[in-house]
Design a protein around this motif. Structure first.
Motif, PDB file in Angstrom:
ATOM      1  N   ALA A 229       0.825  -1.207   0.000  1.00  0.00           N
ATOM      2  CA  ALA A 229       0.000   0.000   0.000  1.00  0.00           C
ATOM      3  C   ALA A 229       0.861   1.259   0.000  1.00  0.00           C
ATOM      4  CB  ALA A 229      -0.916   0.008   1.214  1.00  0.00           C
ATOM      5  N   LYS A 230       0.428   2.229  -0.780  1.00  0.00           N
ATOM      6  CA  LYS A 230       1.151   3.498  -0.846  1.00  0.00           C
ATOM      7  C   LYS A 230       1.094   4.227   0.484  1.00  0.00           C
ATOM      8  CE  LYS A 230       1.128   7.888  -3.391  1.00  0.00           C
ATOM      9  NZ  LYS A 230       0.430   8.679  -4.448  1.00  0.00           N
ATOM     10  N   VAL A 231      -0.104   4.258   1.094  1.00  0.00           N
ATOM     11  CA  VAL A 231      -0.287   4.915   2.398  1.00  0.00           C
ATOM     12  C   VAL A 231      -1.082   3.965   3.289  1.00  0.00           C
ATOM     13  CG1 VAL A 231      -1.027   6.998   3.610  1.00  0.00           C
ATOM     14  CG2 VAL A 231      -0.435   7.131   1.178  1.00  0.00           C
ATOM     15  N   PRO A 232      -0.435   3.123   4.091  1.00  0.00           N
ATOM     16  CA  PRO A 232      -1.147   2.175   4.939  1.00  0.00           C
ATOM     17  C   PRO A 232      -1.821   2.859   6.120  1.00  0.00           C
ATOM     18  CG  PRO A 232       1.198   2.067   5.365  1.00  0.00           C
ATOM     19  CD  PRO A 232       1.028   3.007   4.202  1.00  0.00           C
ATOM     20  N   VAL A 233      -2.688   2.110   6.792  1.00  0.00           N
ATOM     21  CA  VAL A 233      -3.311   2.600   8.020  1.00  0.00           C
ATOM     22  C   VAL A 233      -2.306   2.419   9.161  1.00  0.00           C
ATOM     23  CG1 VAL A 233      -5.240   2.350   9.622  1.00  0.00           C
ATOM     24  CG2 VAL A 233      -5.586   1.934   7.172  1.00  0.00           C
ATOM     25  N   PRO A 234      -1.924   3.473   9.849  1.00  0.00           N
ATOM     26  CA  PRO A 234      -0.921   3.325  10.917  1.00  0.00           C
ATOM     27  C   PRO A 234      -1.472   2.551  12.107  1.00  0.00           C
ATOM     28  CG  PRO A 234      -1.808   5.550  10.901  1.00  0.00           C
ATOM     29  CD  PRO A 234      -2.358   4.876   9.677  1.00  0.00           C
ATOM     30  N   LEU A 235      -0.592   1.855  12.788  1.00  0.00           N
ATOM     31  CA  LEU A 235      -0.972   1.151  14.010  1.00  0.00           C
ATOM     32  C   LEU A 235      -1.182   2.165  15.133  1.00  0.00           C
ATOM     33  CD1 LEU A 235       1.586  -1.805  13.897  1.00  0.00           C
ATOM     34  CD2 LEU A 235      -0.807  -1.854  13.210  1.00  0.00           C
ATOM     35  N   VAL A 236      -2.362   2.147  15.710  1.00  0.00           N
ATOM     36  CA  VAL A 236      -2.707   3.080  16.786  1.00  0.00           C
ATOM     37  C   VAL A 236      -3.173   2.269  17.988  1.00  0.00           C
ATOM     38  CG1 VAL A 236      -4.334   4.866  17.518  1.00  0.00           C
ATOM     39  CG2 VAL A 236      -3.301   4.982  15.251  1.00  0.00           C
ATOM     40  N   PRO A 237      -2.564   2.453  19.160  1.00  0.00           N
ATOM     41  CA  PRO A 237      -2.972   1.706  20.358  1.00  0.00           C
ATOM     42  C   PRO A 237      -4.478   1.796  20.587  1.00  0.00           C
ATOM     43  CG  PRO A 237      -0.973   2.935  20.805  1.00  0.00           C
ATOM     44  CD  PRO A 237      -1.437   3.378  19.440  1.00  0.00           C
ATOM     45  N   GLY A 238      -5.067   0.666  20.921  1.00  0.00           N
ATOM     46  CA  GLY A 238      -6.509   0.607  21.134  1.00  0.00           C
ATOM     47  C   GLY A 238      -7.276   0.195  19.909  1.00  0.00           C
ATOM     48  N   THR A 239      -6.593   0.162  18.741  1.00  0.00           N
ATOM     49  CA  THR A 239      -7.257  -0.230  17.500  1.00  0.00           C
ATOM     50  C   THR A 239      -6.568  -1.416  16.823  1.00  0.00           C
ATOM     51  OG1 THR A 239      -5.950   1.137  15.948  1.00  0.00           O
ATOM     52  CG2 THR A 239      -7.774   2.222  17.115  1.00  0.00           C
ATOM     53  N   VAL A 240      -5.470  -1.921  17.382  1.00  0.00           N
ATOM     54  CA  VAL A 240      -4.603  -2.880  16.694  1.00  0.00           C
ATOM     55  C   VAL A 240      -5.081  -4.317  16.888  1.00  0.00           C
ATOM     56  CG1 VAL A 240      -2.266  -3.766  16.463  1.00  0.00           C
ATOM     57  CG2 VAL A 240      -2.637  -1.338  16.980  1.00  0.00           C
ATOM     58  N   TYR A 241      -5.226  -5.052  15.779  1.00  0.00           N
ATOM     59  CA  TYR A 241      -5.474  -6.490  15.836  1.00  0.00           C
ATOM     60  C   TYR A 241      -4.158  -7.251  15.802  1.00  0.00           C
ATOM     61  CZ  TYR A 241      -6.445 -11.204  14.118  1.00  0.00           C
ATOM     62  OH  TYR A 241      -6.452 -12.564  13.939  1.00  0.00           O
TER      63      TYR A 241
END
Length: 468
Positions: free
Chosen positions: A110-122
């Motif tokens: 991906a050109k711009v991935p979704v960043p890992l953010v605490p509380g949302t990470v699988y």
């Protein structure tokens, strides 16, 4: 389908060519006349000049890949910009704003991935984030207020569906396994996945504290496309977008009613998982492509095939565990109707030679009745039709459906009603690839994505094309 064929139909409509002269083989003229006429006569343009629409329509961007700030939370710090690969989407109205929950069908490239953010990470092993969901807050006038991460550490979040209580079901269209190594196109580093993928997740149009980044394992692990909750609140229906894909029904254990936080409510083996077998004149169909225009508006019974002993697909792909279920190479979007009586779903193009008994076509729109347990072919795009490859789907406030086209350029947002057939609501003049994520919110505004570019808000006199 080819671009030249699209040009032919558009030119024919503009020249006043009769429908009979354009396609004499049409079984039901309404399915052809509206489609041919839709190829022309789209004079209104979006603010960026890239989308053509019927008279009286307006559209403008509310977000572009790589441009707007992406926050860690509602009102949080900046952690990136609008991620790539915009796909399925749901709209949820709040006081003065609409919140969109938007899928990002990102892989390691991906050109711009979704960043890992605490509380949302699988899965923290996903390189620099990969896929996931963003929550996009939009004013009633269509201006971006803010956007933040709702789910991260997932892969290829494709389509999904809404729940009756106002959350979004995000589907992973992939089955990567824990221990697999993937290389990020962002930093060139190799990463090892820590968890299995191929699950449905529930994402809330709320701040991070209310997110539950856990997979709904009870529904199984597969190449998921769409998911919807049954009107009884004790069933779910899922579509599978891959060769030999199936249409599934999951039924909750006796006495269980689904509620917010599905993943915390169910164990991985809870409920009964089945796959649909479509029956015509007493004969089970092996492939949905055996349906033709002759089946339009005929309700065919569905038998539900038991299976799924290896529901987490540890040794056998889920779709191979339901012998006799009717297959298709691309079972796409699914969306419940407004009355709670059934749901609509799309079947993409059937290719020549795909199955010995299948008839090549450019897509089908199906309706499943909860009470009758029947499937009805509602629209059929035969070879040579103007439209092709129906993908994501949503139901309008007027009962008609909107379909995102993922076929030959130029792609369209297609309006379908049983009375009028198919017609174009929007045409991508820039030929940027597929439309995705159509959904209604914000006082009957239509939101939709061009997967490779941006999210649009579209307003206008849609009722005429979308009344059932």
């Amino acid at each position: 389908m080819s671009i030249s064929r699209r040009s032919f139909f558009a030119g024919s409509a503009a020249a006043g060519l009769t429908v009979a002269g354009a396609q004499t083989a049409a079984a039901k003229p309404r399915h052809i006349s509206s489609a041919v006429a839709a190829g022309a006569q789209l004079p209104a343009l979006s603010e960026d000049g890239m989308v053509a629409m019927p008279p009286g329509f307006k559209a403008h961007r509310i977000g572009t890949i790589g441009v707007e700030p992406l926050l860690s939370d509602r009102g949080g710090r900046v952690v990136g910009v609008t991620p790539s690969n915009l796909d399925g989407m749901g709209a949820f109205d709040r006081a003065g704003v609409t919140r969109l929950v938007r899928n990002h069908e990102c892989r390691a490239n991906a050109k711009v991935p979704v960043p890992l953010v605490p509380g949302t990470v699988y899965d923290a092993g996903c390189p620099t984030g990969m896929g996931g969901n963003t929550v996009v807050e939009v004013s009633r006038s269509g201006e971006l207020v803010q956007q933040w991460v709702g789910l991260s550490g997932t892969i290829r979040n494709c389509a999904g569906g809404t729940t009756p209580w106002g959350s979004w079901l995000a589907c992973e269209e992939t089955t990567e396994r824990a221990g697999q190594t993937v290389t990020s196109s962002v930093d060139g580093q190799a990463y090892t996945l820590q968890k299995d993928h191929g699950y449905v997740f529930e994402v809330f149009p709320e701040p991070v504290a209310q997110q539950i980044p856990l997979p709904i394992k009870a529904w199984g692990r597969a190449v998921w496309e769409g998911a919807e909750i049954g009107a009884d609140l004790s069933s779910a229906y899922l579509t599978e977008d891959t060769k030999g894909g199936l249409f599934y029904r999951w039924t909750a254990p006796e006495g269980v009613t689904l509620r917010p936080g599905i993943a915390t409510q169910l164990g991985e083996g809870d409920g009964v998982l089945q796959a649909a077998q479509l029956v015509r004149d007493g004969v089970a169909l092996e492939h949905y492509g055996q349906l033709t225009e002759a089946d339009l508006d005929v309700a065919h019974p569905v038998r539900w095939v038991d299976g799924g002993a290896d529901r987490q697909a540890q040794t056998t792909d889920l779709r191979q565990q339901f012998p006799g279920a009717t297959t298709h190479r691309k079972i796409e979007g699914v969306w419940s109707d407004n009355a709670g009586e059934g749901l609509w779903f799309t079947l993409s193009t059937v290719k020549d030679g795909e199955h010995p008994e299948a008839v090549a076509n450019q897509g089908m729109i199906m309706y499943y009745s909860f009470a009758e347990q029947t499937m009805t072919l509602k629209e059929y795009w035969a070879k040579g039709s103007y439209f092709d490859a129906p993908d994501n789907i949503t139901i309008s406030p007027w009962g008609g459906v909107v379909i995102a086209e993922d076929g030959s350029d130029p792609n369209h947002l297609v309006a379908f009603s049983p009375r009028l057939g198919s017609s174009a609501l929007a045409k991508d003049l820039a030929e940027r690839g597929e439309w995705a994520g159509p959904c209604f919110g914000g006082g009957r505004a239509l939101f939709a994505n061009i997967q490779s570019d941006c999210t649009y808000m579209i307003t206008g006199p849609m009722a005429k094309q979308l009344h059932r």
